[in-house]
Design a protein around this motif. Structure first.
Motif, PDB file in Angstrom:
ATOM      1  N   THR A   1       0.844  -1.259  -0.013  1.00 22.65           N
ATOM      2  CA  THR A   1      -0.108   0.080  -0.046  1.00 22.65           C
ATOM      3  C   THR A   1       0.732   1.152  -0.082  1.00 22.65           C
ATOM      4  O   THR A   1       0.448   2.319  -0.645  1.00 22.65           O
ATOM      5  N   PRO A   2       1.842   1.283   0.577  1.00 25.19           N
ATOM      6  CA  PRO A   2       2.692   2.538   0.646  1.00 25.19           C
ATOM      7  C   PRO A   2       3.362   2.953  -0.587  1.00 25.19           C
ATOM      8  O   PRO A   2       3.800   3.895  -0.931  1.00 25.19           O
ATOM      9  N   VAL A   3       3.386   1.795  -1.391  1.00 25.00           N
ATOM     10  CA  VAL A   3       3.959   1.995  -2.961  1.00 25.00           C
ATOM     11  C   VAL A   3       2.776   2.281  -3.669  1.00 25.00           C
ATOM     12  O   VAL A   3       3.218   3.163  -4.538  1.00 25.00           O
ATOM     13  N   ALA A   4       1.629   1.532  -3.653  1.00 22.97           N
ATOM     14  CA  ALA A   4       0.703   1.612  -4.384  1.00 22.97           C
ATOM     15  C   ALA A   4       0.335   3.311  -4.571  1.00 22.97           C
ATOM     16  O   ALA A   4      -0.200   3.834  -5.565  1.00 22.97           O
ATOM     17  N   GLY A   5      -0.072   3.736  -3.316  1.00 24.54           N
ATOM     18  CA  GLY A   5      -0.509   5.220  -3.161  1.00 24.54           C
ATOM     19  C   GLY A   5       0.390   6.289  -4.037  1.00 24.54           C
ATOM     20  O   GLY A   5      -0.093   7.062  -4.963  1.00 24.54           O
ATOM     21  N   PRO A   6       1.579   6.264  -3.780  1.00 27.51           N
ATOM     22  CA  PRO A   6       2.427   7.224  -4.579  1.00 27.51           C
ATOM     23  C   PRO A   6       2.548   6.949  -6.505  1.00 27.51           C
ATOM     24  O   PRO A   6       2.589   7.700  -6.926  1.00 27.51           O
TER      25      PRO A   6
ATOM     26  N   GLY B   1      -5.396   7.975  -3.643  1.00 26.64           N
ATOM     27  CA  GLY B   1      -4.473   6.954  -3.726  1.00 26.64           C
ATOM     28  C   GLY B   1      -3.329   7.333  -2.746  1.00 26.64           C
ATOM     29  O   GLY B   1      -2.643   6.678  -1.933  1.00 26.64           O
ATOM     30  N   LEU B   2      -2.842   8.735  -2.864  1.00 27.29           N
ATOM     31  CA  LEU B   2      -1.441   8.743  -1.756  1.00 27.29           C
ATOM     32  C   LEU B   2      -1.954   8.834  -0.437  1.00 27.29           C
ATOM     33  O   LEU B   2      -1.332   8.330   0.443  1.00 27.29           O
ATOM     34  N   SER B   3      -3.286   9.382  -0.074  1.00 30.32           N
ATOM     35  CA  SER B   3      -3.619   9.191   1.290  1.00 30.32           C
ATOM     36  C   SER B   3      -3.911   7.589   1.996  1.00 30.32           C
ATOM     37  O   SER B   3      -3.777   7.210   3.026  1.00 30.32           O
ATOM     38  N   LEU B   4      -4.142   6.767   0.912  1.00 27.26           N
ATOM     39  CA  LEU B   4      -4.432   5.330   1.203  1.00 27.26           C
ATOM     40  C   LEU B   4      -2.932   4.925   1.526  1.00 27.26           C
ATOM     41  O   LEU B   4      -2.887   3.922   2.476  1.00 27.26           O
ATOM     42  N   GLY B   5      -2.189   5.451   0.900  1.00 21.75           N
ATOM     43  CA  GLY B   5      -0.567   5.134   0.751  1.00 21.75           C
ATOM     44  C   GLY B   5      -0.071   5.494   2.332  1.00 21.75           C
ATOM     45  O   GLY B   5       0.671   4.671   2.822  1.00 21.75           O
ATOM     46  N   ILE B   6      -0.427   6.497   2.676  1.00 25.50           N
ATOM     47  CA  ILE B   6      -0.145   7.174   3.972  1.00 25.50           C
ATOM     48  C   ILE B   6      -0.762   6.428   5.096  1.00 25.50           C
ATOM     49  O   ILE B   6      -0.066   6.020   6.124  1.00 25.50           O
TER      50      ILE B   6
ATOM     51  N   PRO C   1       7.287   2.065   6.115  1.00 23.26           N
ATOM     52  CA  PRO C   1       7.355   3.538   6.013  1.00 23.26           C
ATOM     53  C   PRO C   1       8.183   3.931   4.841  1.00 23.26           C
ATOM     54  O   PRO C   1       7.982   4.894   3.967  1.00 23.26           O
ATOM     55  N   TRP C   2       9.531   3.317   5.219  1.00 29.14           N
ATOM     56  CA  TRP C   2      10.506   3.477   4.172  1.00 29.14           C
ATOM     57  C   TRP C   2      10.368   3.215   2.595  1.00 29.14           C
ATOM     58  O   TRP C   2      10.653   4.051   1.735  1.00 29.14           O
ATOM     59  N   LEU C   3       9.309   2.042   2.643  1.00 24.52           N
ATOM     60  CA  LEU C   3       9.050   2.104   1.037  1.00 24.52           C
ATOM     61  C   LEU C   3       7.983   2.928   0.445  1.00 24.52           C
ATOM     62  O   LEU C   3       7.899   3.261  -0.623  1.00 24.52           O
ATOM     63  N   GLY C   4       7.305   3.656   1.394  1.00 26.41           N
ATOM     64  CA  GLY C   4       6.447   4.677   1.247  1.00 26.41           C
ATOM     65  C   GLY C   4       7.197   6.104   0.663  1.00 26.41           C
ATOM     66  O   GLY C   4       6.821   6.669  -0.225  1.00 26.41           O
ATOM     67  N   VAL C   5       8.331   6.185   1.475  1.00 25.31           N
ATOM     68  CA  VAL C   5       9.101   7.430   1.081  1.00 25.31           C
ATOM     69  C   VAL C   5       9.852   7.315  -0.176  1.00 25.31           C
ATOM     70  O   VAL C   5       9.954   8.296  -0.861  1.00 25.31           O
ATOM     71  N   LEU C   6      10.405   6.222  -0.182  1.00 21.23           N
ATOM     72  CA  LEU C   6      11.076   5.791  -1.508  1.00 21.23           C
ATOM     73  C   LEU C   6      10.107   5.902  -2.529  1.00 21.23           C
ATOM     74  O   LEU C   6      10.517   6.373  -3.583  1.00 21.23           O
ATOM     75  N   ALA C   7       8.836   5.307  -2.555  1.00 18.45           N
ATOM     76  CA  ALA C   7       8.028   5.217  -3.659  1.00 18.45           C
ATOM     77  C   ALA C   7       7.496   6.631  -4.018  1.00 18.45           C
ATOM     78  O   ALA C   7       7.434   7.194  -5.080  1.00 18.45           O
ATOM     79  N   PHE C   8       7.191   7.443  -2.827  1.00 21.74           N
ATOM     80  CA  PHE C   8       6.981   9.056  -3.054  1.00 21.74           C
ATOM     81  C   PHE C   8       7.951   9.598  -3.752  1.00 21.74           C
ATOM     82  O   PHE C   8       7.771  10.414  -4.797  1.00 21.74           O
ATOM     83  N   GLY C   9       9.110   9.462  -3.557  1.00 25.16           N
ATOM     84  CA  GLY C   9      10.165  10.188  -4.287  1.00 25.16           C
ATOM     85  C   GLY C   9      10.380   9.906  -5.591  1.00 25.16           C
ATOM     86  O   GLY C   9      10.552  10.802  -6.453  1.00 25.16           O
ATOM     87  N   ALA C  10      10.153   8.527  -5.815  1.00 28.53           N
ATOM     88  CA  ALA C  10      10.363   7.944  -7.322  1.00 28.53           C
ATOM     89  C   ALA C  10       9.372   8.573  -8.167  1.00 28.53           C
ATOM     90  O   ALA C  10       9.257   8.987  -9.247  1.00 28.53           O
ATOM     91  N   ALA C  11       7.919   8.526  -7.334  1.00 29.99           N
ATOM     92  CA  ALA C  11       6.912   8.916  -8.221  1.00 29.99           C
ATOM     93  C   ALA C  11       6.788  10.384  -8.396  1.00 29.99           C
ATOM     94  O   ALA C  11       6.510  10.771  -9.553  1.00 29.99           O
TER      95      ALA C  11
END
Length: 181
Positions: free
Chosen positions: A79-84, A119-124, A143-153
């Motif tokens: 989910t933290p990857v899907a959202g971003p 989508g972003l809110s669900l990821g968070i 959480p680190w996957l979410g930060v990484l995915a957000f940066g890449a997205a």
């Protein structure tokens, strides 16, 4: 699992299913021509016309972002990857509609912006207990996957939108000078 499920879990499931379902349907229109879509070839032509070049790569990226991100949201997996991923994909869609203002009734960016923010809110927020992330012990819900995915997205969306804008400006300048595209 039934005793541990609360209103928040049910709400997250409903939101993941609705947002993910819409995205999955739009993505499969682009990728496979399902639900009346143009498939990769038709979507590539449309992407080219909207200024996304090369159209084939843009169609594939948009289709995978929507269908893949949507499927992951529905499942509540990574989910933290899907959202971003969803948010980044929707930035490109919103850029197309931005010149028409906010409201979708005027061709504006309201709809892709709402999908992206959801989508972003669900990821968070995370997927809740009714999810594959829960069943897998949250191995892909870090959480680190979410930060990484957000940066890449964010980087990807910024790059794609900037490239499109440069291309549109260059095409407009050539048209003003009377040069063929």
């Amino acid at each position: 699992m039934g005793c541990c499920v609360n209103r928040t879990d049910l709400g997250l499931l409903a939101l993941r299913t609705a947002v993910g379902g819409v995205l999955f349907a739009h993505g499969t229109q682009k990728l496979f021509g399902w639900f009346g879509g143009g498939g990769l070839e038709g979507t590539a032509q449309g992407m080219e016309a909207m200024g996304f070049k090369p159209g084939g790569q843009s169609a594939l990226a948009a289709g995978l972002g929507e269908a893949g991100g949507g499927a992951l949201l529905i499942a509540g997996l990574a989910t933290p990857v899907a959202g971003p991923v969803v948010a980044g994909t929707m930035v490109g869609a919103a850029a197309v509609h931005f010149p028409h203002g906010f409201f979708v009734t005027k061709g504006g960016y309201e709809y892709p912006a709402l999908l992206g923010v959801c989508g972003l809110s669900l990821g968070i927020a995370g997927p809740g207990r009714l999810s594959l992330d829960q069943l897998t012990g949250h191995r892909l819900n870090r959480p680190w996957l979410g930060v990484l995915a957000f940066g890449a997205a964010a980087f990807g969306a910024f790059s794609v939108v900037c490239k499109r804008e440069r291309g549109l400006r260059d095409a407009a300048a050539r048209a003003m000078e009377g040069e063929p595209e």
